[in-house]
Write an enzyme that holds these catalytic residues in place. Sequence first.
Site, short mmCIF file in Angstrom:
data_model
loop_
_atom_site.label_atom_id
_atom_site.label_comp_id
_atom_site.label_asym_id
_atom_site.label_seq_id
_atom_site.Cartn_x
_atom_site.Cartn_y
_atom_site.Cartn_z
N HIS A 140 0.88 -1.39 0.06
CA HIS A 140 -0.06 -0.04 0.09
C HIS A 140 0.87 1.05 0.10
O HIS A 140 0.55 2.06 -0.71
CB HIS A 140 -0.96 0.02 1.21
N GLU A 141 1.80 1.29 0.88
CA GLU A 141 2.69 2.50 1.07
C GLU A 141 3.60 2.54 -0.33
O GLU A 141 3.59 3.70 -0.77
CB GLU A 141 3.51 2.16 2.20
N HIS A 144 1.67 4.14 -3.29
CA HIS A 144 1.77 5.76 -2.89
C HIS A 144 2.83 6.30 -3.63
O HIS A 144 2.77 7.58 -4.32
CB HIS A 144 1.81 6.31 -1.71
N GLU A 215 -6.27 6.71 -0.92
CA GLU A 215 -6.20 5.67 -0.08
C GLU A 215 -6.83 4.54 -0.57
O GLU A 215 -6.40 3.44 -0.52
CB GLU A 215 -6.88 5.91 1.17
#
Length: 305
Positions: A140-141, A144, A215
Amino acid sequence: MQSRFRSDRRLTARMGITLFLLGLLYVAFVVALIFLLNSWVLVVVVAAALLGAQYWFSDRVALFAMRGRVVEREEYPELHGVVDRLCAIADMPKPVVAVSEMDMPNAFATGRNADHAVVCVTTGLLRRLEPDELEGVLAHELSHVAHKDVAVITVASFLGVIAGLIVRFAFYSQLFSDGRRDQNTAVIFAAVMGVSAAVYALSFLLIRALSRYRELAADRAAALLTGRPSALASALTKVSGDIARIPTKDLRTAQAFNAFYFTPALGREPGIARIFSTHPSLEQRLDQLGRISAELGEAAAPGGV
């Protein structure tokens, strides 16, 4: 270099629109300050210096504020191993790996681009998550970083930060003044506060709207890259539940960086506050991951593509 994270045209479009609107707001803000303060040199120099500092040093500021430190492979071999594996799968540069000595389970990514990125996890997160859950959070990070929305949210938040600082400066200057200002000075101060407050409110709403969508985009990209949406859903459920049990006083420092976190540092999420939240609701995120899980299950079934 293009990573293998699934691209998101809607996220790209939203980032472009947000930056365009904030750019217009920024120009109007600077023009208003020049007019009110009657000194374009001072306003432009200060604004440019602060924007440059936020862009170039945002990663260091975030690490310092969250008590994070860069860690080497010898100290956290499992953490580095997961990051190495994900970066190899995604075909992207490995970011700097950092750890924050905080019990609050969370993670964030920062940095101006993929070559100057930092991914930081808290010791509270490392203690609580299983390996597959940690992989989901780190994916997930990393998404980004790959989507470049870390840099966009950093630049986008600049205007709100400046406007907020001006409002606070003007408020405390008025509070501790000796009352000897003339009427013209008082009017200018009131106008500066009014303009800054309006700019802060508008930039606040624009950034929150972008943050909520990014997100969801990061959840989606991470689930597709790892092929395990259920692991990310499990991590979300576990982290959100544990954060809700952490005393509010321990979350106050972290709340200033909510837009960068995997999940917001909030004890609870009141109904109306969701409009101003940096993240979509847990239910919305889990619902999306459930749909992706079903899609991947169909693709893996006999006859699937």
